[in-house]
Write a protein that holds these residues in place. Structure first.
Motif, PDB file in Angstrom:
ATOM      1  N   MET A  43       6.633  22.046  -0.644  1.00 51.77           N
ATOM      2  CA  MET A  43       6.424  21.388   0.622  1.00 51.77           C
ATOM      3  C   MET A  43       6.320  22.441   1.707  1.00 51.77           C
ATOM      4  O   MET A  43       7.283  23.132   1.971  1.00 51.77           O
ATOM      5  N   THR A  44       5.219  22.550   2.283  1.00 55.00           N
ATOM      6  CA  THR A  44       5.024  23.493   3.371  1.00 55.00           C
ATOM      7  C   THR A  44       5.095  22.741   4.689  1.00 55.00           C
ATOM      8  O   THR A  44       4.577  21.637   4.809  1.00 55.00           O
ATOM      9  N   LEU A  45       5.749  23.368   5.638  1.00 50.44           N
ATOM     10  CA  LEU A  45       5.832  22.743   6.956  1.00 50.44           C
ATOM     11  C   LEU A  45       4.504  22.856   7.678  1.00 50.44           C
ATOM     12  O   LEU A  45       3.781  23.835   7.536  1.00 50.44           O
ATOM     13  N   ILE A  46       4.210  21.859   8.465  1.00 51.29           N
ATOM     14  CA  ILE A  46       3.035  21.872   9.330  1.00 51.29           C
ATOM     15  C   ILE A  46       3.370  22.756  10.525  1.00 51.29           C
ATOM     16  O   ILE A  46       4.493  22.696  11.042  1.00 51.29           O
ATOM     17  N   PRO A  47       2.442  23.595  10.968  1.00 51.25           N
ATOM     18  CA  PRO A  47       2.739  24.445  12.139  1.00 51.25           C
ATOM     19  C   PRO A  47       3.290  23.610  13.289  1.00 51.25           C
ATOM     20  O   PRO A  47       2.799  22.528  13.584  1.00 51.25           O
ATOM     21  N   GLY A  48       4.338  24.124  13.899  1.00 46.70           N
ATOM     22  CA  GLY A  48       4.973  23.415  15.006  1.00 46.70           C
ATOM     23  C   GLY A  48       6.166  22.581  14.576  1.00 46.70           C
ATOM     24  O   GLY A  48       6.941  22.145  15.402  1.00 46.70           O
ATOM     25  N   GLU A  49       6.324  22.324  13.271  1.00 43.00           N
ATOM     26  CA  GLU A  49       7.488  21.588  12.783  1.00 43.00           C
ATOM     27  C   GLU A  49       8.695  22.506  12.802  1.00 43.00           C
ATOM     28  O   GLU A  49       8.574  23.713  12.664  1.00 43.00           O
ATOM     29  N   THR A  50       9.871  21.920  12.947  1.00 45.26           N
ATOM     30  CA  THR A  50      11.090  22.709  12.943  1.00 45.26           C
ATOM     31  C   THR A  50      11.581  22.897  11.513  1.00 45.26           C
ATOM     32  O   THR A  50      11.152  22.198  10.593  1.00 45.26           O
ATOM     33  N   GLN A  51      12.492  23.851  11.371  1.00 42.06           N
ATOM     34  CA  GLN A  51      13.096  24.129  10.063  1.00 42.06           C
ATOM     35  C   GLN A  51      13.752  22.856   9.535  1.00 42.06           C
ATOM     36  O   GLN A  51      14.508  22.213  10.250  1.00 42.06           O
ATOM     37  N   PRO A  52      13.460  22.478   8.285  1.00 43.18           N
ATOM     38  CA  PRO A  52      14.096  21.284   7.737  1.00 43.18           C
ATOM     39  C   PRO A  52      15.590  21.502   7.529  1.00 43.18           C
ATOM     40  O   PRO A  52      16.040  22.636   7.350  1.00 43.18           O
ATOM     41  N   GLY A  53      16.323  20.405   7.560  1.00 44.17           N
ATOM     42  CA  GLY A  53      17.762  20.438   7.326  1.00 44.17           C
ATOM     43  C   GLY A  53      18.117  19.526   6.170  1.00 44.17           C
ATOM     44  O   GLY A  53      17.254  19.044   5.443  1.00 44.17           O
ATOM     45  N   PHE A  54      19.406  19.281   6.012  1.00 44.91           N
ATOM     46  CA  PHE A  54      19.857  18.423   4.915  1.00 44.91           C
ATOM     47  C   PHE A  54      19.253  17.020   5.011  1.00 44.91           C
ATOM     48  O   PHE A  54      18.917  16.421   3.997  1.00 44.91           O
ATOM     49  N   THR A  55      19.130  16.501   6.218  1.00 46.99           N
ATOM     50  CA  THR A  55      18.573  15.154   6.384  1.00 46.99           C
ATOM     51  C   THR A  55      17.185  15.060   5.765  1.00 46.99           C
ATOM     52  O   THR A  55      16.898  14.138   4.991  1.00 46.99           O
ATOM     53  N   GLU A  56      16.339  16.030   6.069  1.00 54.87           N
ATOM     54  CA  GLU A  56      14.967  16.019   5.534  1.00 54.87           C
ATOM     55  C   GLU A  56      14.954  16.306   4.035  1.00 54.87           C
ATOM     56  O   GLU A  56      14.193  15.685   3.287  1.00 54.87           O
ATOM     57  N   LEU A  57      15.817  17.221   3.576  1.00 58.93           N
ATOM     58  CA  LEU A  57      15.869  17.532   2.144  1.00 58.93           C
ATOM     59  C   LEU A  57      16.310  16.311   1.344  1.00 58.93           C
ATOM     60  O   LEU A  57      15.695  15.980   0.322  1.00 58.93           O
ATOM     61  N   PHE A  58      17.352  15.648   1.789  1.00 61.73           N
ATOM     62  CA  PHE A  58      17.833  14.473   1.055  1.00 61.73           C
ATOM     63  C   PHE A  58      16.770  13.373   1.054  1.00 61.73           C
ATOM     64  O   PHE A  58      16.604  12.678   0.054  1.00 61.73           O
ATOM     65  N   ALA A  59      16.034  13.226   2.144  1.00 56.93           N
ATOM     66  CA  ALA A  59      14.942  12.254   2.174  1.00 56.93           C
ATOM     67  C   ALA A  59      13.884  12.618   1.134  1.00 56.93           C
ATOM     68  O   ALA A  59      13.398  11.748   0.399  1.00 56.93           O
ATOM     69  N   GLN A  60      13.532  13.902   1.053  1.00 61.52           N
ATOM     70  CA  GLN A  60      12.541  14.347   0.067  1.00 61.52           C
ATOM     71  C   GLN A  60      13.033  14.125  -1.359  1.00 61.52           C
ATOM     72  O   GLN A  60      12.239  13.873  -2.263  1.00 61.52           O
ATOM     73  N   LEU A  61      14.353  14.224  -1.563  1.00 63.27           N
ATOM     74  CA  LEU A  61      14.932  13.995  -2.887  1.00 63.27           C
ATOM     75  C   LEU A  61      15.095  12.511  -3.201  1.00 63.27           C
ATOM     76  O   LEU A  61      15.480  12.155  -4.313  1.00 63.27           O
ATOM     77  N   GLY A  62      14.804  11.661  -2.218  1.00 67.49           N
ATOM     78  CA  GLY A  62      14.934  10.217  -2.432  1.00 67.49           C
ATOM     79  C   GLY A  62      16.378   9.742  -2.382  1.00 67.49           C
ATOM     80  O   GLY A  62      16.720   8.711  -2.960  1.00 67.49           O
TER      81      GLY A  62
END
Length: 88
Positions: A1-20
């Motif tokens: 998963m590559t971030l789109i330019p301008g997006e902030t560094q992902p955190g646990f919230t985004e990681l857990f969402a990606q993990l379902g």
């Protein structure tokens, strides 16, 4: 998963969402309490509580060594009971 330019560094919230997984702060804290401490001789993606898809995603993010690798490393440390410098 590559971030789109301008997006902030992902955190646990985004990681857990990606993990379902539930990704609210209380659910993340409960997950870590439930699965920690992870033995030092077990690679994060080989932990028995991941589905095959989750394990593959974690392994791939570390391999790619992109922005997501940072938060995967933070999860690895949290599951091993090592202190984090940042808030979840």
């Amino acid at each position: 998963m590559t971030l789109i330019p301008g997006e902030t560094q992902p955190g646990f919230t985004e990681l857990f969402a990606q993990l379902g997984l539930p990704n609210d702060e209380a659910s993340i804290a409960q997950f870590i309490r439930q699965h920690a401490p992870l033995a030092d001789d077990v690679l994060l993606h080989e932990a028995p509580f991941w589905s095959p898809q989750q394990a593959q995603m974690l392994k791939e993010e570390i391999r790619l060594d992109d922005d997501w690798a940072i938060v995967v490393d933070q999860l690895n440390a949290a599951l091993r009971g090592k202190p984090r410098l940042e808030k979840i």
